[in-house]
Design an enzyme around this catalytic site. Structure first.
Site, PDB file in Angstrom:
ATOM      1  N   ALA A 205       0.864  -1.328   0.335  1.00  0.00           N
ATOM      2  CA  ALA A 205      -0.059   0.308   0.298  1.00  0.00           C
ATOM      3  C   ALA A 205       0.378   0.523  -0.161  1.00  0.00           C
ATOM      4  CB  ALA A 205      -0.998  -0.269   1.102  1.00  0.00           C
ATOM      5  N   ASN A 206      -0.003   2.035  -0.048  1.00  0.00           N
ATOM      6  CA  ASN A 206       1.107   3.305   0.224  1.00  0.00           C
ATOM      7  C   ASN A 206       0.323   4.568   0.962  1.00  0.00           C
ATOM      8  OD1 ASN A 206      -0.836   5.759  -1.144  1.00  0.00           O
ATOM      9  ND2 ASN A 206       0.019   4.023  -2.839  1.00  0.00           N
ATOM     10  N   ARG A 207       1.085   6.295   1.584  1.00  0.00           N
ATOM     11  CA  ARG A 207       0.887   6.376   2.368  1.00  0.00           C
ATOM     12  C   ARG A 207      -0.527   7.229   1.904  1.00  0.00           C
ATOM     13  NH1 ARG A 207       3.497   6.430   6.225  1.00  0.00           N
ATOM     14  NH2 ARG A 207       5.847   5.210   6.690  1.00  0.00           N
TER      15      ARG A 207
END
Ligand code: C5P
Length: 393
Positions: A205-207
């Site tokens: 995932a990412n932020r």
């Protein structure tokens, strides 16, 4: 806010039909007049008497009763909006086929008013390719949808199939009447991160919080646009009056975007994962005592922005975002050319932008570069929406 609006509410056969009564109360409290059409299926779940009492109007359930006055045409012309809630799988199928065998079918064919459908059915029925094809066809024809939502079903199963709550329905109905410079325009917005599975329990995932993209969707809707928001797994709430498609992977996001076309504009704000794991395993990867850490082989994800920019049904305006930590303008110009979009909103993400409340952006177009001062993400969204309205005018 619905003062003086005339709404035909078609109640079809689903356990969720009782929620139609709550919806009527909410609509009437806002000043709308509601006339209900009860289908044969709907009448198995709510009575004509309760609908009549709650609407304060005669309930129509028979195509042939008022035929001397061509009742279905009169009702279709009377309506400022037609709401199908709940919309059963069978009703969606009949709508997709244009069947005119009952009063509801005739009103839906004869109306020139906007139509909103709120599906409710078992999750397997909703996920079925036949239902999904019907919904895609109806969307193309301009029918708007709200829900279904994820949650518990009456039959002790759970999944996507629950009727949306009356408050969210109220937002969606108000959005049918939204006025503004983007009235009549359809804008597609992508937002949030994507989750790319490694195995059934792990993902990449990412932020991205989705906050900027959701704010853009809200700002466009506030200017009267019909907005489809394709959003990854986020915790920020969905904006009111916007059609939301929740997805997990980049490939799901691309499919949802293509299904939402045609659109007048597309704003690709999502932080799409560039790569996915090439071979997702069906079973959880096990840690073997003494064995080396596994190596993940990655595969390239589709580029949604680039795909939409050269699509056969390309939106008139395609806007991308560029999250960079250095050389903002150069990278933005390069991206504009490489992806084939019209504008790039470039932001410096070296600070607290991802997940934060404020953003400092540059708007890069073929005409030049504009620097916008640091401002709340909602304000960036409002400015961008105003520019979209100018461009589509
Ligand atoms: O190539 P890069 O990820 O820097 O480009 C960012 C822009 O491209 C954003 O608008 C993002 O939403 C979009 N994008 C996309 N699909 C991808 C990767 C990026 O739509 N697979």
């Amino acid at each position: 806010m619905l003062h003086g609006r005339k709404i035909v509410l078609i109640v079809s056969g689903s356990v969720a039909a009782f929620k139609a009564l709550m919806l009527v109360r909410l609509l009437r409290a806002e000043g709308a007049t509601v006339r209900a059409v009860l289908t044969a299926g709907g009448a198995r779940f709510v009575t004509k008497e309760s609908l009549a009492a709650i609407t304060g109007e005669a309930v129509q359930d028979d195509l042939w009763v008022a035929e001397a006055e061509v009742g279905h045409i009169r009702l279709a012309r009377w309506a400022d909006a037609v709401v199908v809630s709940p919309a059963s799988a069978s009703r969606l199928s009949q709508m997709a086929q244009g069947l005119a065998e009952d009063l509801a079918g005739c009103v839906l064919l004869a109306t020139r008013a906007p139509v909103l459908a709120a599906p409710a059915m078992n999750p397997a029925m909703w996920a079925h390719a036949a239902t999904q094809a019907n919904v895609a066809l109806l969307r193309q024809r301009g029918v708007r949808f709200i829900g279904p939502e994820d949650g518990a079903m009456a039959e002790s199963e759970s999944g996507v199939g629950r009727l949306s709550e009356p408050e969210a329905m109220g937002d969606a109905i108000r959005a049918l009447f939204a006025e503004g410079p983007l009235k009549g325009k359809h804008v597609l917005v992508t937002a949030g991160p994507t989750h790319e599975p490694i195995d059934p329990v792990r993902y990449i995932a990412n932020r991205s919080s989705g906050r900027q993209g959701h704010a853009i969707a809200a700002a466009l809707a506030a200017l009267g646009a019909r907005v489809t928001l394709v959003t990854g797994p986020v915790t920020v709430p969905a904006p009111a009056g916007v059609e939301v498609r929740r997805i997990e992977t980049a490939r799901d996001m691309l499919a949802a975007c293509e299904a939402a076309l045609p659109a007048d504009a597309a704003i690709c704000n999502a932080a799409v994962a560039d790569w996915r794991v090439a071979h997702e395993t069906d079973q959880k990867m096990k840690k073997q005592p003494g064995a080396d850490a596994p190596t993940l082989t990655m595969a390239l994800n589709p580029d949604i922005l680039a795909t939409l920019s050269k699509h056969a049904s390309r939106p008139r305006l395609v806007v991308g975002f560029a999250a960079e930590t250095e050389h903002l303008v150069e990278h933005a110009r390069d991206k504009l050319a490489r992806k084939g979009c019209d504008w790039i909103v470039a932001n410096d993400v070296s600070g607290d932008v991802m997940g934060g409340a404020e953003n400092t952006v540059l708007l890069v177009t073929a005409g030049g570069v504009e620097e916008w001062p640091r401002m709340p993400k909602e304000e960036v969204a409002a400015r961008l929406a105003a520019r979209v309205a100018e461009a589509l005018a």
